[in-house]
Design an enzyme around this catalytic site. Structure first.
Site, PDB file in Angstrom:
ATOM      1  CD  GLU A 297      -2.630   1.182  -0.079  1.00  0.00           C
ATOM      2  OE1 GLU A 297      -3.360   0.265  -0.448  1.00  0.00           O
ATOM      3  OE2 GLU A 297      -2.425   2.198  -0.784  1.00  0.00           O
TER       4      GLU A 297
ATOM      5  CE  LYS B 166       5.000   0.819   1.793  1.00  0.00           C
ATOM      6  NZ  LYS B 166       3.644   0.957   2.154  1.00  0.00           N
TER       7      LYS B 166
ATOM      8  CB  CYS C 212       5.905   3.702   6.607  1.00  0.00           C
ATOM      9  SG  CYS C 212       4.407   2.743   6.482  1.00  0.00           S
TER      10      CYS C 212
HETATM   11  C1  UDX Z   1       4.593   7.178   3.887  1.00  0.00           C
HETATM   12  C2  UDX Z   1       4.627   7.129   2.350  1.00  0.00           C
HETATM   13  O1  UDX Z   1       4.508   8.473   1.834  1.00  0.00           O
HETATM   14  C3  UDX Z   1       3.510   6.240   1.816  1.00  0.00           C
HETATM   15  O2  UDX Z   1       3.608   6.117   0.407  1.00  0.00           O
HETATM   16  C4  UDX Z   1       3.614   4.862   2.463  1.00  0.00           C
HETATM   17  O3  UDX Z   1       2.541   4.043   2.060  1.00  0.00           O
HETATM   18  C5  UDX Z   1       3.622   4.977   3.976  1.00  0.00           C
HETATM   19  O4  UDX Z   1       4.657   5.867   4.404  1.00  0.00           O
HETATM   20  P1  UDX Z   1       3.097   8.438   5.696  1.00  0.00           P
HETATM   21  O5  UDX Z   1       4.145   8.019   6.655  1.00  0.00           O
HETATM   22  O6  UDX Z   1       1.680   8.157   6.017  1.00  0.00           O
HETATM   23  O7  UDX Z   1       3.367   7.782   4.264  1.00  0.00           O
HETATM   24  O8  UDX Z   1       3.199  10.043   5.458  1.00  0.00           O
HETATM   25  P2  UDX Z   1       4.201  10.959   4.615  1.00  0.00           P
HETATM   26  O9  UDX Z   1       3.404  12.009   3.975  1.00  0.00           O
HETATM   27  O10 UDX Z   1       5.103  10.195   3.754  1.00  0.00           O
HETATM   28  O11 UDX Z   1       5.050  11.688   5.755  1.00  0.00           O
HETATM   29  C6  UDX Z   1       5.992  10.993   6.556  1.00  0.00           C
HETATM   30  C7  UDX Z   1       6.731  11.954   7.468  1.00  0.00           C
HETATM   31  O12 UDX Z   1       7.622  12.788   6.728  1.00  0.00           O
HETATM   32  C8  UDX Z   1       5.815  12.920   8.230  1.00  0.00           C
HETATM   33  O13 UDX Z   1       6.269  13.064   9.541  1.00  0.00           O
HETATM   34  C9  UDX Z   1       5.940  14.205   7.454  1.00  0.00           C
HETATM   35  O14 UDX Z   1       5.666  15.334   8.246  1.00  0.00           O
HETATM   36  C10 UDX Z   1       7.395  14.148   7.033  1.00  0.00           C
HETATM   37  N1  UDX Z   1       7.691  14.954   5.832  1.00  0.00           N
HETATM   38  C11 UDX Z   1       7.135  14.631   4.633  1.00  0.00           C
HETATM   39  C12 UDX Z   1       8.555  16.042   5.926  1.00  0.00           C
HETATM   40  O15 UDX Z   1       9.070  16.343   7.002  1.00  0.00           O
HETATM   41  N2  UDX Z   1       8.829  16.759   4.801  1.00  0.00           N
HETATM   42  C13 UDX Z   1       8.286  16.471   3.591  1.00  0.00           C
HETATM   43  O16 UDX Z   1       8.595  17.179   2.618  1.00  0.00           O
HETATM   44  C14 UDX Z   1       7.418  15.364   3.501  1.00  0.00           C
END
Ligand code: UDX
Ligand code: ADP
Length: 464
Positions: free
Chosen positions: A162, A222, A278
């Site tokens: 996913e 993944k 993740c």
């Molecule tokens: C991630 C992946 O994006 C997704 O494809 C996978 O299925 C699960 O893991 P998620 O952890 O839900 O998703 O959120 P994501 O938007 O990736 O953000 C992860 C972390 O990185 C957050 O703490 C977010 O605040 C941080 N982040 C993200 C940043 O600090 N800067 C960014 O530019 C992007």
């Protein structure tokens, strides 16, 4: 092969939203989501769809449409397995906290329990789909358990990782960049199983966006995707520290760099550090796998992404202490935000937890407001660290549901999650009710610097 009944084991952040969307898009298929957590299932079945256990924009509406039509939530795992033609395994796979691979490898005990339960219950052929993020070659282990303990029925194992991100789960599920399905494409039965799952997604995802590969490529893709995304965040966070020393602004750097079409603009937002269930888990997984094959340089390369992330969280907290005249002992520090990102109530690996832990070690008193995270969850997160007693966490940490009350008489405010509503608070009122100098630390580059300085705040933002 036409799928009529789907079962999903695990009603969490992945299983819940994914099955809700499948049920909405495939009204002729019955989808039953099962979980051993009775409280969670009861919440999914709550009459008021606003009370479902996961906060995701748009999810309540999808659940309202499909629930009790062809979407069901139940604790009767055996019955749902028995009835299903296709079973998604969507249980949690946390990092191991004991024994071999402690702190690195994924703990597969929940997956193994599912496999054994399926093997015991199944009386006819079934397709088993790995949905949880898993180390490469888990499918093989699943196959082994199913074939050696089952009732002589045939299982096809597929990997269908996913890619949804929390906070945008419904949007991501409705319009995925791609759907990835790994299966045994060398056998007729394998091909048929892959096609059955393709047909489900093809209800709403165009064929050209559905990718089929062998199982191991799918599993590794993944981990690789998450490692690349996390690496971008650590890369820009590394630059944020350099920006603070040199007078550059990390947002300007990110914009200039991101306009290069080879690099792209996404995932270049500097922050107090990435969190979520993740990124860290998957990279640690990757590091563990690389090490287990003796690929030490590969392992070290990816481990650095985590090291940088830990450094970012620590340095944000240390800067608060340093700026507050080298001591926060007995001082009130207000936190705006606890979730690992906006638009979710998930707090797993949230940077806020580690910043709080650091400041508590410096004897600060912390008062927290998050629009969607419960008080009990915040205490559970701190207690889980085991740094201090539960009693001490309760005495030093206060959780309130009013941001203005949280900031009253504070020595400093720290923005830990980028919730939209924080931008629109009455910052003048907050300033007036704080101790002076009024320190404001923006860990998300959410607030407008000039505005806050004009009000009178001593303002610090990551990478500026
Ligand atoms: C991630 C992946 O994006 C997704 O494809 C996978 O299925 C699960 O893991 P998620 O952890 O839900 O998703 O959120 P994501 O938007 O990736 O953000 C992860 C972390 O990185 C957050 O703490 C977010 O605040 C941080 N982040 C993200 C940043 O600090 N800067 C960014 O530019 C992007
Ligand atoms: P994710 O983010 O991967 O969805 P969650 O922790 O949110 O992870 O959800 C996983 C769910 O799986 C939990 O609600 C947990 O109770 C459930 N679960 C774990 N093991 C089993 C099992 N053997 N049978 C049924 N449900 C299980």
């Amino acid at each position: 092969m036409k799928i009529k009944n789907i079962c999903c084991i695990g009603a969490g952040y992945v299983g819940g939203p994914t099955m809700a969307v499948i049920a909405q898009k495939c009204p002729e298929i019955n989808v039953t989501v099962v979980d051993i957590n009775e409280k969670r299932i009861a919440a999914w079945n709550d009459k008021d769809v606003e009370n479902i256990p996961i906060y995701e924009p748009g999810l309540s509406e999808v659940v309202a449409e499909a629930r009790d039509r062809n979407l069901f939530f139940s604790t009767d795992v055996d019955a749902a397995i028995d009835k299903a033609d296709l079973i998604f395994i969507s249980v949690n796979t946390p990092t191991k906290t004991y024994g071999m691979g402690k702190g690195m490898a994924a703990d597969l005990k929940f997956i193994e329990l599912c496999a054994r339960q399926i093997a015991r219950v199944a009386k006819d052929d079934k397709i088993i789909v790995e949905k949880s993020t898993l180390p490469v070659r888990t499918a093989e282990a699943l196959k082994n358990i199913l074939e050696n303990t089952g009732n002589g029925v045939n299982f096809q194992i597929l990997s269908n990782p996913e890619f949804l991100a929390e906070g945008t789960a419904v949007k991501d599920l409705m319009k995925p960049d791609r759907v990835l399905i790994g299966g045994d494409i060398n056998s007729e039965e394998g091909k048929e199983a892959v096609q059955a799952l393709v047909d489900i997604y093809n209800h709403w995802v165009p064929k050209e966006n559905i990718l089929t590969t062998n199982v191991w490529s799918s599993e590794l893709s993944k981990l690789t995707a998450n490692a690349f995304l996390a690496q971008r965040v650590s890369s820009i966070n590394a630059m944020s520290e350099l920006c603070e020393k040199t007078g550059a602004d990390v947002n300007e750097v990110a914009k200039a760099v991101g306009m290069d079409s080879r690099i792209g603009a996404k995932f270049l937002k500097s922050s107090v550090g990435f969190g979520g269930s993740c990124f860290q888990k998957d990279i640690l997984n990757l590091v563990y796998i690389a090490k287990s094959f003796g690929l030490n340089e590969v392992a070290d390369y990816w481990e650095q992404v985590i090291i940088m992330n830990d450094h970012q969280k620590k340095r944000f907290a240390a800067n608060i202490v340093k700026t507050l005249f080298n001591t926060v002992s007995g001082k009130k520090i207000s936190f705006l935000g606890w979730a690992f990102k906006k638009d979710t109530n998930d707090t797993r690996e949230s940077a806020a937890i580690y910043v709080a832990d650091y400041l508590l070690n410096e004897q600060a008193d912390i008062v927290i407001y998050d629009p969607k995270v419960t008080k009990e969850q915040i205490y559970a997160d701190l207690n889980y660290l085991g740094t201090r007693s539960e009693k001490e966490n309760r005495s030093r940490v206060t959780v309130l549901n009013d941001p203005y009350k949280v900031c009253e008489d504070a020595h400093a405010i720290a923005v830990l999650t980028e919730w939209d509503e924080f931008e629109h608070l009455d910052w003048k009122k907050i300033y007036d009710n704080m101790l002076k100098p009024a320190f404001l630390f923006d860990g998300r580059r959410l607030l407008k610097k000039e505005e806050k300085k004009e009000i009178g705040f001593e303002f610090y933002a990551i990478g500026n």
